[in-house]
Write an enzyme that holds these catalytic residues in place. Structure first.
Site, PDB file in Angstrom:
ATOM      1  N   CYS A 147      22.505 -39.834  31.073  1.00  0.00           N
ATOM      2  CA  CYS A 147      22.642 -39.653  32.525  1.00  0.00           C
ATOM      3  C   CYS A 147      24.082 -39.872  32.967  1.00  0.00           C
ATOM      4  O   CYS A 147      24.685 -40.911  32.675  1.00  0.00           O
ATOM      5  CB  CYS A 147      21.715 -40.635  33.247  1.00  0.00           C
TER       6      CYS A 147
ATOM      7  N   GLU B 186      23.979 -38.508  46.115  1.00  0.00           N
ATOM      8  CA  GLU B 186      23.586 -37.098  46.085  1.00  0.00           C
ATOM      9  C   GLU B 186      22.117 -36.913  46.461  1.00  0.00           C
ATOM     10  O   GLU B 186      21.294 -37.815  46.285  1.00  0.00           O
ATOM     11  CB  GLU B 186      23.799 -36.528  44.673  1.00  0.00           C
TER      12      GLU B 186
ATOM     13  N   CYS C 138      14.920 -33.901  46.524  1.00  0.00           N
ATOM     14  CA  CYS C 138      15.148 -34.978  45.562  1.00  0.00           C
ATOM     15  C   CYS C 138      16.155 -35.939  46.171  1.00  0.00           C
ATOM     16  O   CYS C 138      17.275 -35.537  46.505  1.00  0.00           O
ATOM     17  CB  CYS C 138      15.672 -34.400  44.248  1.00  0.00           C
TER      18      CYS C 138
ATOM     19  N   CYS D  52      23.527 -46.877  39.282  1.00  0.00           N
ATOM     20  CA  CYS D  52      22.259 -47.264  38.661  1.00  0.00           C
ATOM     21  C   CYS D  52      22.510 -48.352  37.623  1.00  0.00           C
ATOM     22  O   CYS D  52      23.533 -48.340  36.933  1.00  0.00           O
ATOM     23  CB  CYS D  52      21.618 -46.037  38.009  1.00  0.00           C
TER      24      CYS D  52
ATOM     25  N   CYS E 182      22.131 -34.968  37.811  1.00  0.00           N
ATOM     26  CA  CYS E 182      22.369 -36.107  38.701  1.00  0.00           C
ATOM     27  C   CYS E 182      23.721 -36.750  38.425  1.00  0.00           C
ATOM     28  O   CYS E 182      24.026 -37.121  37.301  1.00  0.00           O
ATOM     29  CB  CYS E 182      21.243 -37.121  38.495  1.00  0.00           C
TER      30      CYS E 182
ATOM     31  N   CYS F 271      21.021 -45.150  31.319  1.00  0.00           N
ATOM     32  CA  CYS F 271      20.525 -44.151  30.373  1.00  0.00           C
ATOM     33  C   CYS F 271      21.693 -43.403  29.729  1.00  0.00           C
ATOM     34  O   CYS F 271      22.622 -42.972  30.419  1.00  0.00           O
ATOM     35  CB  CYS F 271      19.593 -43.168  31.072  1.00  0.00           C
TER      36      CYS F 271
END
Length: 364
Positions: A130, A90, A116, A123, A347, A127
């Site tokens: 997230c 994204e 962005c 990832c 995100c 987190c």
């Protein structure tokens, strides 16, 4: 995974000059890439047909395509890209300031935008707040895939190559976990014959890989750094960001103190405010003490809820009290406007929504 076909956006201008002869052809191609936003090799009208055909056999122009986008009432546009291997990432087009007009309706100052971008498919950081973390980590993006996000968004929004724009590496992935490709993308963006986006217009946001903060500083790329802090003690930060156990708050603060910054600028600390987690004045007091001695700016961010999360958005009253405490104790603080709250702005949300719809279609 089979090898990805290289993109011409993977190359700096110097590298492209070594690849394409005579060298003036490389300069022309660079112009087609970053000034004309050429969609394919055929569009490069002043490049010999034989050269275009040879390049097309070995390289691609654009390593991704837009497969979905959502536009918010505030002008924010969320994009979902599909890569050569079918993976998706994204990017977000953010309108930061409206154009200023005179009494006759003529533009005095152009609208200001920020892009962005993502640096990884998925990832590793994990987190807890997230959505990207739910899908795990797949791979790093190439330098060309990072660069192509900006080129595609500028083209889609008819944003001329010489109009100023800011880049924040705050999308999917941990930028410093893909440091080599990130650094190369930064250099490509800075090329004067290309998009000419200076380092001071690029901000690298990191969840706190303290050793990589040092490495980025040693590269002296002239970029700004933003630290995703989100907590003032290691216990809570380890809950929110598990890798805090390896890179605790103290190690991050010390790395920030070593990072080369423009003396006129401040180090940005991102602080995601979550209801009943870190929104109290006791946390504000600890934050002031933690950042003592650092020329810092704290950007308070509303947690942007998504389906399935247990975390909640804080009350505006609590955000204002938190900010007021920081300011009254000498710490510059802003509250980030919630952009794209009426669309899949968090995100990973658009990626998740797209996959859910695909799964629903396949199951029906």
């Amino acid at each position: 995974m089979s090898a990805l076909k290289p993109s011409l956006m993977d190359f700096t201008q110097k590298e492209l000059t070594e690849l394409v002869k005579p060298s003036f052809r490389a300069k022309q191609i660079y112009g087609w890439l970053y000034h004309q936003y050429a969609p394919d090799f055929k569009a490069m009208k002043n490049i010999p047909k034989a050269m275009k055909e040879e390049l097309a056999q070995n390289y691609i122009l654009n390593p991704m395509k837009i497969v979905r986008k959502e536009e918010s009432s505030d002008g924010t546009i969320k994009y979902l890209f599909e890569l050569q291997d079918g993976k998706t990432v994204e990017a977000v087009w953010l309108k930061m300031k409206d154009a200023q007009l005179d009494e006759s309706g003529n533009i005095i100052h152009e609208a200001k935008y920020t892009i962005c971008v993502s640096t990884q498919v998925g990832c590793k950081v994990g987190c807890s707040f997230c959505l990207t973390a739910k899908g795990g980590f797949t791979r790093d993006l190439t330098a060309g895939e990072i660069v192509a996000q900006v080129v595609n968004l500028k083209r889609d929004n008819k944003h001329k190559h010489n109009r100023k724009i800011n880049i924040v590496y705050m999308g999917m992935g941990e930028p410093l976990d893909n440091l080599d490709n990130l650094a190369k993308a930064i250099e490509i963006f800075k090329e004067e014959e290309g998009l000419a986006i200076s380092g001071k217009r690029q901000t690298v946001s990191t969840s706190g890989l303290s050793n990589k903060i040092d490495k980025l500083g040693e590269m002296d790329l002239g970029v700004h750094i933003a630290i995703s802090l989100h907590a003032v003690d290691d216990e809570l930060r380890s809950e929110l960001i598990p890798m805090n156990k390896a890179h605790n708050i103290n190690s991050i603060i010390e790395a920030v103190k070593r990072f080369p910054i423009d003396t006129r600028k401040r180090v940005m600390f991102e602080y995601l405010v979550i209801k009943n987690k870190n929104d109290d004045l006791g946390s504000a007091k600890k934050l002031v003490k933690l950042l003592s001695g650092i020329k810092a700016k704290v950007n308070l961010i509303y947690f942007n809820p998504y389906p399935g999360t247990t975390y909640e958005r804080p009350a505006r009253e609590d955000m204002l009290k938190f900010q007021e405490y920081l300011i009254n104790h000498g710490l510059l603080s802003t509250i980030r406007d919630s952009k794209g709250i009426d669309i899949s702005a968090a995100c990973g949300q658009l990626k998740e929504k797209n996959q859910d719809e695909i799964n629903t279609h396949l199951n029906n």
